[in-house]
Every structure is written in C-alpha cells, then in structure tokens.
Design an enzyme around this catalytic site. Structure first.
Site, PDB file in Angstrom:
ATOM      1  N   GLU A  37       0.854  -1.188   0.000  1.00 10.24           N
ATOM      2  CA  GLU A  37       0.000   0.000   0.000  1.00 10.24           C
ATOM      3  C   GLU A  37       0.891   1.240   0.000  1.00 10.24           C
ATOM      4  O   GLU A  37       1.210   1.821   1.050  1.00 10.24           O
ATOM      5  CB  GLU A  37      -0.933  -0.004   1.214  1.00 10.24           C
ATOM      6  N   LYS A 168      -3.583 -14.330  18.639  1.00 12.02           N
ATOM      7  CA  LYS A 168      -3.978 -14.058  17.244  1.00 12.02           C
ATOM      8  C   LYS A 168      -5.491 -14.106  17.033  1.00 12.02           C
ATOM      9  O   LYS A 168      -5.968 -14.549  15.996  1.00 12.02           O
ATOM     10  CB  LYS A 168      -3.266 -15.022  16.292  1.00 12.02           C
ATOM     11  N   ASP A 244       5.962 -11.989  13.757  1.00  8.97           N
ATOM     12  CA  ASP A 244       4.870 -12.867  13.344  1.00  8.97           C
ATOM     13  C   ASP A 244       3.690 -11.974  12.961  1.00  8.97           C
ATOM     14  O   ASP A 244       3.015 -11.412  13.824  1.00  8.97           O
ATOM     15  CB  ASP A 244       4.486 -13.793  14.499  1.00  8.97           C
ATOM     16  N   HIS A 339      -4.663   8.475  -2.785  1.00  8.66           N
ATOM     17  CA  HIS A 339      -4.541   7.085  -3.204  1.00  8.66           C
ATOM     18  C   HIS A 339      -4.433   6.956  -4.718  1.00  8.66           C
ATOM     19  O   HIS A 339      -3.605   6.203  -5.235  1.00  8.66           O
ATOM     20  CB  HIS A 339      -5.737   6.273  -2.680  1.00  8.66           C
TER      21      HIS A 339
END
Length: 353
Positions: A37, A168, A244, A339
């Site tokens: 991005e 997670k 991670d 963007h």
C-alpha cells in the site's frame, strides 16, 4: 534456491525520522515499512514530520509487558476444579522454579484461572526477555502442565492451548489482563502545525475521532478497539522487522484519543497488545538483522531492553499513520486523491513530506 525456499519480496521504504521520547527511548529515527500500500509511506511520513515539529515529539510510555499461554485441564467436577485452582495459586513459587528449569529467560510472573463446568482454564503469564515469547511461553507451559498433572489431585489433561491466552484472535481478555507490550503514545501538536502540515483543525480531528473511531466502531461491534487503521502500520512494521504478522489481529486492538486544547491538538494512541521481539524465529534473515540493527534494537543491553525499544518504535509509527489518515479524512476528497495519485505512480511518491 528452490521455490520451496524462496523469499517473498515486499516493497520496503524507510520513513521519517520520527521524534520519540518517553520511558524507553529518546531518539530521532527512521523506521522501515514493508507494504504493497504505497500511500502508507508518505502518510506515515507526514505524521513523522509533525512529531519533529512538536516540543517533546511522540511521548511513548511502556505501561506493561507479558506473554501468556493458557492450558486446559479437566476436573471431576467444579468443586474439584476450584480446589485445584487454589492449590495452583498457593504454589506459585514452586511453579516459578519449574519454569527456571526449562528456560534461561522465561520467568513466571502470574497465574490466572477461570472455571466453566468441570473445566479449569489456567492462564500463565511470563516475562520473556527480548523474544516475543510464543515458543518460550508454550515450552514453559508444557512443563508446568506436566508438573501440575503429576502433583495436583483430581485433574487430567485437556489441552496445551486453551484459547484463554489469547493468541492471534480479537478478544477482550488481552486488553484487560495484558498480552505483549502495552504502550501509550501521546503527541501535542501546535495549532500552526495542525493547519500548515495536516491542513485541518484540532476541532475537526476531535469530532471525527468521536464520530468515526468511537461511535462508528461501537455500532460495528468492535472489541476493545476504536481506531482508524492501526493494522496498516503494524503489518508494514512487523514484516520489515521479522515479526509474526498474524499478531496484528490483537495488536490492532487499541484506542485513539483526541482533544482540542485551545487550538492545539492532543493526540494519543493506546496499543495494549503489541507482540514484538528482537530475537527468535524470523530474525535470522539478512534484511531483518540489518533493519533491527539500524533501529538500535540489536545493541548490548539488559535482556528485554531491545524488545521494549522496538515496541515503542512500532507504537510511535502507528500514531504517525493514524494522525495523518484522520487529518486527511476531515477534508472531502483528500484521501481518494492521494490514493489515486500515489498508487498509479508510486515511483514519484515522496516520503516524509
């Protein structure tokens, strides 16, 4: 190199420098962000510029740190589970010795429990030095579980992982009890910087934070979370520093606060579940070692100090991106224009302007 051992190439840039102070680090430093991005680089760069124009920069306060693993045991009934839980709490010094026997760096700092029916969920809390601590905590918990099954009457094995950690997954318990590094970042932006660099006002950002981050998230059913896009900055920072990446699930839970102080903007991001480390799995790659060294996170310090530094750098990076995006969203069309311009021609994107 075979396909089985190929390394994915994700575009990375160094952004900043960010100005940071607080109880862990006092520095002005660039940070690496690996992302597809491309507008993220100049957006975080704009926040970094604001940090350099504030008197104290971003004040990052590390509030707490711990890694957790929960195990599950089955008791004959709820009363037996309660007796077992009380026995375990009374023998915490004994359990700390068990942990010392299986790890040089892990230390047991707390034990919590919850009982449902005849099931006893035990949540072990550890300090883990410079490692994020996933494997270290699991190894220690495995040893603790084996010890308890041999020495506590009326319980039997359920699972080495009981989802009461929680790893997670977006839950309430991590924010309440703590998992990973808990960091609060604060920035006081002078009104002239709000106008000149962010092209908005403190009042507009405060109003948007209430309506979007707080009310919008409430209506959506968010869990202990009220922010615009913590996950964007965390993922880019995690990928660049060998973390991670799945830990952005709980890492992106956190709250933004904004106040209009007579035209100056007080802006704060709380990140209670930052799970980062400077040693362990993922840190052996050349680019990761280079990045961590450049960040000052491979220095000869007491165990845990490098990981704490990395955590506050990550948290400050999140604040930069969060502030820049919210500022952009106070102005109609600004976000989409940026963007379209940057993603169609990202070779011309300037970082930190």
């Amino acid at each position: 190199m075979t396909d089985a051992h190929a390394i994915a190439g994700i575009p990375m840039r160094w952004v900043g420098p960010l100005r940071i102070s607080g109880n862990v680090a006092d520095t002005e430093i660039q940070v690496p962000l690996a992302t597809y991005e491309s507008p993220l680089w100049p957006s975080v760069g704009r926040g970094a510029k604001v940090s350099r124009l504030a008197e104290k920069g971003i004040v990052a306060t590390l509030v707490d740190e711990r890694m957790t693993r929960s195990v599950l045991v089955e008791a004959t009934d709820a009363q037996t589970a309660l007796t077992a839980a009380r026995t375990i709490e009374a023998r915490i010094d004994e359990l700390r010795e068990v942990v010392r026997g299986c790890s040089r760096f892990a230390q047991l700092i707390g034990v919590r429990h919850e009982i449902t029916a005849n099931l006893l969920f035990i949540r072990f809390e550890f300090s883990t030095g410079d490692a994020s601590g996933h494997n270290m905590a699991t190894l220690a918990s495995d040893a603790l579980l084996g010890h308890l099954l041999q020495s506590v009457e009326g319980i039997s094995y359920g699972s080495i992982s009981a989802n009461y950690c929680t790893d997670k997954k977006a839950t309430a318990i991590n924010g309440i009890l703590g998992r990973g590094k808990n960091v609060v970042t604060e920035l006081l932006v002078p009104r002239e910087v709000v106008a000149g660099v962010l092209h908005t006002t403190a009042a507009k950002i405060v109003e948007l934070n209430i309506r979007k981050n707080l009310l919008g998230t409430l209506l959506a059913g968010g869990v202990r979370s009220a922010n615009a896009h913590y996950a964007n900055m965390l993922l880019a920072f995690y990928l660049a520093t060998g973390q991670d990446a799945a830990n952005i699930v709980e890492g992106s839970q956190g709250v933004v606060m904004a106040e209009d102080r007579d035209g100056d903007l007080y802006f704060s991001c709380t990140l209670p579940n930052l799970i980062v480390g400077t040693v362990g799995n993922g840190k052996g790659l050349g680019f990761v070692e280079t990045n961590l060294t450049r960040l000052g996170c491979k220095a000869d310090r007491e165990p845990g100090a490098n990981a704490r530094r990395l955590a506050v750098l990550a948290a400050a990076t999140v604040l930069c991106g969060e502030l820049s995006l919210l500022a952009a969203q106070t102005n109609p069309g600004e976000l989409m224009r940026a963007h379209v311009q940057l993603e169609r021609d990202n070779t011309t994107a300037k970082v930190g302007v």
